[in-house]
Design a protein around this motif. Structure first.
Motif, PDB file in Angstrom:
ATOM      1  N   GLU A  88       8.915   5.141   0.671  1.00 21.19           N
ATOM      2  CA  GLU A  88       7.806   6.095   0.634  1.00 21.19           C
ATOM      3  C   GLU A  88       7.297   6.392   2.043  1.00 21.19           C
ATOM      4  N   LEU A  89       7.196   7.668   2.382  1.00 19.70           N
ATOM      5  CA  LEU A  89       6.733   8.068   3.714  1.00 19.70           C
ATOM      6  C   LEU A  89       5.223   8.250   3.774  1.00 19.70           C
ATOM      7  N   ASP A  90       4.631   8.619   2.655  1.00 19.00           N
ATOM      8  CA  ASP A  90       3.184   8.832   2.624  1.00 19.00           C
ATOM      9  C   ASP A  90       2.472   7.480   2.641  1.00 19.00           C
ATOM     10  N   LYS A  91       1.636   7.274   3.658  1.00 22.36           N
ATOM     11  CA  LYS A  91       0.983   5.978   3.856  1.00 22.36           C
ATOM     12  C   LYS A  91       0.087   5.584   2.680  1.00 22.36           C
ATOM     13  N   GLU A  92      -0.679   6.524   2.182  1.00 25.40           N
ATOM     14  CA  GLU A  92      -1.593   6.221   1.072  1.00 25.40           C
ATOM     15  C   GLU A  92      -0.822   5.917  -0.215  1.00 25.40           C
ATOM     16  N   ARG A 137       2.228   4.708  -0.344  1.00 27.44           N
ATOM     17  CA  ARG A 137       2.865   3.406  -0.127  1.00 27.44           C
ATOM     18  C   ARG A 137       1.854   2.282  -0.352  1.00 27.44           C
ATOM     19  N   ARG A 138       0.645   2.464   0.144  1.00 31.28           N
ATOM     20  CA  ARG A 138      -0.409   1.459  -0.051  1.00 31.28           C
ATOM     21  C   ARG A 138      -0.686   1.261  -1.537  1.00 31.28           C
ATOM     22  N   HIS A 179       8.406   1.483  -2.546  1.00 25.52           N
ATOM     23  CA  HIS A 179       7.425   1.450  -1.457  1.00 25.52           C
ATOM     24  C   HIS A 179       8.099   1.439  -0.085  1.00 25.52           C
TER      25      HIS A 179
END
Length: 68
Positions: A6-10, A12-13, A3
């Motif tokens: 991870e660059l993608d916010k969704e 990572r969430r 996490h």
């Protein structure tokens, strides 16, 4: 740790939610903050008294001296 990279916010969430779900299911108690710290100094440092419950408060050096 995935996490953190991870660059993608969704994405990572979702990874964090999965971590939280696993912790809840396992009834784990992760250490979020650990405030215990140690002090050390050379024997020639005299009259140094670390504060009883914090490494940041009450650090006054007007009575500290070097016996060297």
């Amino acid at each position: 740790m995935a996490h953190s990279r991870e660059l993608d916010k969704e994405r990572r969430r979702n990874l964090v939610r999965e971590i939280e779900r696993l912790l809840v299911e396992d009834a784990a108690r992760p250490i979020i903050l650990h405030s215990s710290a140690g002090n050390c100094w050379q024997p020639h440092v005299k009259n140094f008294r670390p504060h009883a419950n914090s490494q940041y408060n009450d650090l006054r050096f007007e009575d500290v001296w070097l016996d060297k």
